[in-house]
Design a protein around this motif. Structure first.
Motif, PDB file in Angstrom:
ATOM      1  N   GLN A  58       0.785  -1.351   0.085  1.00 30.58           N
ATOM      2  CA  GLN A  58       0.089   0.066  -0.103  1.00 30.58           C
ATOM      3  C   GLN A  58       0.682   1.290  -0.023  1.00 30.58           C
ATOM      4  O   GLN A  58       0.219   2.080  -0.417  1.00 30.58           O
ATOM      5  N   THR A  59       1.980   1.208   0.602  1.00 27.19           N
ATOM      6  CA  THR A  59       2.803   2.640   0.557  1.00 27.19           C
ATOM      7  C   THR A  59       4.092   2.465  -0.121  1.00 27.19           C
ATOM      8  O   THR A  59       4.730   3.468  -0.343  1.00 27.19           O
ATOM      9  N   GLY A  60       4.659   1.267  -0.620  1.00 23.58           N
ATOM     10  CA  GLY A  60       5.945   0.963  -0.972  1.00 23.58           C
ATOM     11  C   GLY A  60       7.319   1.102  -0.205  1.00 23.58           C
ATOM     12  O   GLY A  60       8.231   1.042  -0.664  1.00 23.58           O
ATOM     13  N   LEU A  61       6.750   1.497   0.987  1.00 27.73           N
ATOM     14  CA  LEU A  61       7.968   1.467   1.901  1.00 27.73           C
ATOM     15  C   LEU A  61       8.463  -0.117   2.356  1.00 27.73           C
ATOM     16  O   LEU A  61       7.731  -0.842   1.971  1.00 27.73           O
ATOM     17  N   LEU A  62       9.712  -0.291   2.501  1.00 29.37           N
ATOM     18  CA  LEU A  62      10.415  -1.283   2.601  1.00 29.37           C
ATOM     19  C   LEU A  62      10.490  -2.043   4.221  1.00 29.37           C
ATOM     20  O   LEU A  62      10.961  -1.319   5.036  1.00 29.37           O
ATOM     21  N   SER A  95      12.898 -11.311  -2.520  1.00 30.74           N
ATOM     22  CA  SER A  95      11.706 -11.814  -2.971  1.00 30.74           C
ATOM     23  C   SER A  95      11.280 -11.122  -4.227  1.00 30.74           C
ATOM     24  O   SER A  95      11.515  -9.806  -4.073  1.00 30.74           O
ATOM     25  N   PRO A  96      10.527 -11.796  -5.094  1.00 31.96           N
ATOM     26  CA  PRO A  96      10.023 -10.756  -6.299  1.00 31.96           C
ATOM     27  C   PRO A  96       8.960  -9.911  -5.871  1.00 31.96           C
ATOM     28  O   PRO A  96       9.230  -8.629  -6.495  1.00 31.96           O
ATOM     29  N   ALA A 105      10.317  -5.605  -6.526  1.00 32.83           N
ATOM     30  CA  ALA A 105       9.710  -4.604  -7.622  1.00 32.83           C
ATOM     31  C   ALA A 105       9.519  -3.160  -6.850  1.00 32.83           C
ATOM     32  O   ALA A 105      10.012  -2.182  -7.464  1.00 32.83           O
ATOM     33  N   LYS A 106       9.561  -3.322  -5.568  1.00 33.63           N
ATOM     34  CA  LYS A 106       9.511  -1.950  -4.584  1.00 33.63           C
ATOM     35  C   LYS A 106      11.051  -1.552  -4.600  1.00 33.63           C
ATOM     36  O   LYS A 106      11.185  -0.118  -4.687  1.00 33.63           O
ATOM     37  N   ALA A 118       9.904   9.527  -7.725  1.00 32.91           N
ATOM     38  CA  ALA A 118       8.735   9.795  -6.781  1.00 32.91           C
ATOM     39  C   ALA A 118       8.602   8.681  -5.829  1.00 32.91           C
ATOM     40  O   ALA A 118       9.010   7.730  -6.336  1.00 32.91           O
ATOM     41  N   HIS A 119       7.949   8.833  -4.733  1.00 37.09           N
ATOM     42  CA  HIS A 119       7.770   7.660  -3.716  1.00 37.09           C
ATOM     43  C   HIS A 119       6.964   6.626  -4.218  1.00 37.09           C
ATOM     44  O   HIS A 119       5.792   6.963  -4.972  1.00 37.09           O
ATOM     45  N   ALA A 120       7.321   5.345  -4.059  1.00 37.46           N
ATOM     46  CA  ALA A 120       6.623   4.386  -4.676  1.00 37.46           C
ATOM     47  C   ALA A 120       5.616   4.038  -3.758  1.00 37.46           C
ATOM     48  O   ALA A 120       5.645   3.616  -2.667  1.00 37.46           O
ATOM     49  N   ALA A 121       4.186   3.973  -4.309  1.00 34.16           N
ATOM     50  CA  ALA A 121       3.005   3.438  -3.748  1.00 34.16           C
ATOM     51  C   ALA A 121       2.371   2.762  -4.453  1.00 34.16           C
ATOM     52  O   ALA A 121       2.175   2.605  -5.460  1.00 34.16           O
ATOM     53  N   GLY A 122       1.450   1.949  -3.665  1.00 38.40           N
ATOM     54  CA  GLY A 122       0.752   0.875  -4.346  1.00 38.40           C
ATOM     55  C   GLY A 122       1.591   0.012  -5.153  1.00 38.40           C
ATOM     56  O   GLY A 122       1.187  -0.573  -6.031  1.00 38.40           O
TER      57      GLY A 122
END
Length: 400
Positions: free
Chosen positions: A152-156, A372-373, A377-378, A396-400
């Motif tokens: 949902q946020t793209g945070l790791l 992991s796959p 992606a993130k 841009a920050h990764a979201a979703g």
């Protein structure tokens, strides 16, 4: 080099470390006993520069305290709570997501999940909360929350939940960039009555070492470290660092080792316990660098040294750990993070370059077997070509 060292073993240890060889146990003990602080700092700095150059890193994180309930009663901890105590809490998915989103908006890239060890083993309230959420174990709920935040946020996510079994690690691997567990100390002596781990079943050293091994078998990038000043001896610190080195030599998955100093707090059983001095912390850090070698990432939390934190750079560290522009350090709430601008100013004033990293260190970012796959992606959206975090201005920050 000043020739103030009395021990031939210590001299040999310094030379071996400088030449990139592993320091033996007897050499490390001799260094601790007879080397001057100046000699240790010079050697540690030389070894650090050989592996890391002048780069010092940090991670911009949001701190997510998933639950403060814990079945362990460590004498130095203010984080853990019993049900009914002020601050006792289990975060709902909505609370987790809201806090993570706040971090994302502030430019964070890491979501550090900290939580008590297996509270459902002793507290009906924990079991009931987990059942309402559809889970039997805190570790399973944690894995679901890590997946939620990643997607949902793209945070790791970087989960730090205490002792983990293989099944829990398998689940966490799907969504976590890295996982952490402080070894603290390899000595079982600290579990004796009257010592800090006497009422902490999850601090059995063998259990924590097994968690590190299980992570290694699964190629999970792992953070660990030691806690100093809780009643252990220097020999026990050295044995703990050697244990970490041994596991890493077997699996190659330890991405970071932290040397954390005990801080006394009014509300803990160890409130009157003496804190380690800055010199003691510097000596331990330098010996850690010499034991662990040039390639290892060595960290000391800057907020636990207050205004003295820049001096930690003299002892061979190359990382400041996670710094949050959003949340306090829930483990040490009295110790504020230094502003990132001040961190940069102090670091650069000593001739270093401060770089933002991800929850996964640069040398692991390009290694497919460690990611992991789903997490890959993130990570690809957040990492630059060299594995550090992309510049704020260029993505841009990764979201979703």
């Amino acid at each position: 080099m000043t020739r103030g060292i009395a021990s031939r073993e210590a001299l040999t240890g310094l030379e071996r470390a400088r030449q990139g060889h592993s320091v033996r146990r007897e050499e490390a003990l001799a260094l601790a006993e007879t080397a001057s602080l100046k000699e240790l700092l010079e050697a540690a700095s030389e070894v650090r520069e050989g592996g890391k150059g002048k780069t010092v890193s940090f991670s911009k994180k949001v701190f997510i305290p998933l639950t403060t309930l814990c079945r362990d009663y460590c004498s130095y901890c203010t984080f853990r709570k019993d049900p009914g105590q002020p601050g006792a809490h289990f975060m709902t998915p909505e609370e987790v997501l809201a806090l993570a989103e706040q971090g994302r908006r502030a430019g964070c890239k890491e979501a550090l999940f900290s939580l008590g060890d297996q509270p459902e083993r002793i507290f009906p309230e924990a079991r009931e909360f987990l059942q309402r959420q559809g889970y039997a174990r805190t570790l399973d709920y944690l894995a679901a929350m890590c997946e939620l935040v990643l997607e949902q946020t793209g945070l790791l996510p970087h989960a730090n939940p205490g002792v983990m079994d293989g099944a829990a690690l398998e689940k966490l691997r799907e969504s976590n960039a890295s996982v952490g567990l402080m070894l603290e100390n390899v000595s079982g002596r600290l579990m004796r009555v009257g010592l800090p781990h006497a009422n902490a079943p999850d601090k059995v050293p063998a259990l924590r070492l097994r968690t590190m091994e299980e992570a290694g078998k699964r190629s999970i990038a792992f953070t660990t470290g030691i806690l100093i000043g809780i009643g252990e001896t220097m020999e026990e610190r050295i044995d703990s660092l050697l244990a970490v080195r041994s596991v890493h030599e077997k699996y190659g998955h330890i991405q970071e080792v932290i040397v954390q100093n005990f801080r006394a707090k009014p509300e803990i059983p160890m409130a009157q316990h003496a804190e380690p001095s800055l010199e003691e912390l510097l000596r331990t850090l330098a010996i850690a660098r010499l034991i662990l070698g040039a390639p290892m990432n060595l960290q000391a939390p800057p907020n636990l040294s207050y205004d003295d934190f820049p001096r930690l750079l003299d002892a061979g560290i190359n990382d400041w750990g996670g710094i949050s522009p959003v949340t306090k350090d829930f483990i040490n709430p009295e110790a504020a993070w230094p502003q990132i601008s001040r961190l940069r100013e102090e670091t650069e004033a000593r001739g270093f370059v401060l770089r933002e990293r991800l929850a996964l260190y640069p040398e692991f970012v390009s290694r497919e077997e460690f990611v992991s796959p789903r997490a890959r992606a993130k990570i690809n959206l957040l990492a630059g070509a060299d594995g550090f975090a992309r510049d704020e201005s260029s993505h841009a920050h990764a979201a979703g």
